[in-house]
Design an enzyme around this catalytic site. Structure first.
Site, short mmCIF file in Angstrom:
data_model
loop_
_atom_site.label_atom_id
_atom_site.label_comp_id
_atom_site.label_asym_id
_atom_site.label_seq_id
_atom_site.Cartn_x
_atom_site.Cartn_y
_atom_site.Cartn_z
N SER A 82 27.14 45.43 46.65
CA SER A 82 26.09 45.92 45.91
C SER A 82 25.36 45.83 46.16
CB SER A 82 27.11 47.30 45.70
OG SER A 82 27.08 46.92 43.64
N SER A 115 31.85 30.15 40.47
CA SER A 115 31.50 30.58 39.12
C SER A 115 30.77 30.68 38.35
CB SER A 115 31.99 29.17 38.82
OG SER A 115 31.86 28.39 37.57
N TYR A 174 32.56 35.92 29.02
CA TYR A 174 32.48 35.73 30.25
C TYR A 174 31.87 34.21 30.49
CZ TYR A 174 28.65 34.71 34.08
OH TYR A 174 28.21 35.27 35.61
N LYS A 178 34.39 32.02 33.10
CA LYS A 178 34.17 31.09 34.15
C LYS A 178 34.25 29.97 34.11
CE LYS A 178 31.30 34.23 36.83
NZ LYS A 178 31.65 34.36 38.05
#
Ligand SMILES: NC(=O)c1ccc[n+]([C@@H]2O[C@H](COP(=O)([O-])OP(=O)(O)OC[C@H]3O[C@@H](n4cnc5c(N)ncnc54)[C@H](OP(=O)(O)O)[C@@H]3O)[C@@H](O)[C@H]2O)c1
Length: 269
Positions: free
Chosen positions: A14, A132, A146, A150
């Site tokens: 989006s 990643s 976060y 990753k």
């Protein structure tokens, strides 16, 4: 349509990297299916289809994949792109928020891979690209959850690269530096995190790096190149020169010196 045209599923289209990449890949002649949790909230995209999908919800994943197989009879490429970031000191980050971060960024990727692998193995062909981050190579201050999500993608992809070696399904990952997308405005920050001056200083650097970041179409172009390779590498780092250099230096410099450079950049002291 050219012979090289592929049926591609890319999650989280989006805005940002997903949207720019879907548009670019569709322009290259590929049949692209993007996804959003709320597809009705966005104008109908030009050149590709957008399906409803929440990567934390198995039923929505299955429905979207079934629709692609019904329409196209195959799925050549999966790009796990949907994701978001939370920031703040670990003391200010609730366990529930940390789990949300992993539910989308890590387990969302795992769910999609588990859903498409049987299809790709049966086809005896397929490519999975995980998005990643440089934050998956370097632990970023005040983005620990976060970065951890990753790093988990990095471990998952590295393992699967070996696990899939004897099959015709290939897996790779892209490690973007800073790109200008909606990621910055959608970042979730616990209210009490902002009380810390140290966090505010670092957050300013993070947001400035992102707001002056690269155009996400570069990632669409890289994906198109990877799709056309017979034997993709495990990793592709993409971004500004200094960020690609940082990823390289992380592997070359002594930890203490490298971490000092990163802390200096993020105004940790
Ligand atoms: N921008 C950067 O500097 C940067 C750097 C390194 C890595 N990345 C990674 O690149 C990927 C894309 O980020 P972006 O920068 O393009 O951010 P973005 O503009 O905020 O786009 C994120 C996309 O993920 C989707 N999404 C979020 N949660 C989802 C969920 N639970 N289920 C399905 N879709 C979900 C959103 O779709 P809906 O809200 O419509 O569902 C949106 O389309 C992320 O994995 C991010 O970690 C970004």
């Amino acid at each position: 349509m050219s012979d090289n045209s592929k049926v591609i599923l890319i999650t989280g289209t989006s805005s940002g990297i997903g949207k720019a990449s879907s548009e670019y890949l569709a322009q290259q002649g590929h049949t692209v299916f993007g996804t959003s949790r709320y597809p009705g909230s966005y104008p109908k995209p030009d050149g590709y289809t957008i399906l409803q999908m929440d990567v934390t919800d198995d039923t929505s994943i299955q429905n979207a994949i079934n629709q692609i197989i019904e329409n196209e009879g195959k799925l050549d490429v999966l790009i796990n792109n949907a994701g978001f970031g939370i920031a703040g000191a670990i003391e200010h980050t609730s366990i529930d928020k940390a789990k949300e971060q992993f539910e989308t960024n890590f387990f969302g990727t795992v769910r999609l891979i588990k859903s498409v692998l049987p299809i790709m193995r049966k086809q005896d062909a397929g490519l999975i690209i995980n998005i990643s981050s440089i934050g998956g190579i370097i632990g970023l201050p005040y983005q620990s959850m976060y970065s951890a999500s990753k790093f988990a993608i990095e471990g998952l992809t590295e393992s699967l690269y070996k696990e899939l070696h004897s099959s015709k399904v290939q897996i790779t990952m892209i490690e973007p530096g800073d790109f200008k997308t909606s990621f910055t405005e959608k970042r979730e920050i616990p209210k009490n995190a902002n009380q810390s001056k140290a966090f505010q200083n670092t957050l300013q650097v993070i947001e400035n790096d992102e707001n002056t970041g690269q155009n996400p179409i570069l990632i669409g172009k890289l994906i198109n190149k990877i799709i056309n390779k017979s034997n993709p590498r495990l990793r592709y780092t993409v971004g500004a020169f200094d960020q690609k250099l940082a990823a390289l230096l992380k592997r070359l410099l002594p930890n203490r010196f490298f971490d000092w450079i990163i802390m200096k950049h993020y105004k940790v002291f």
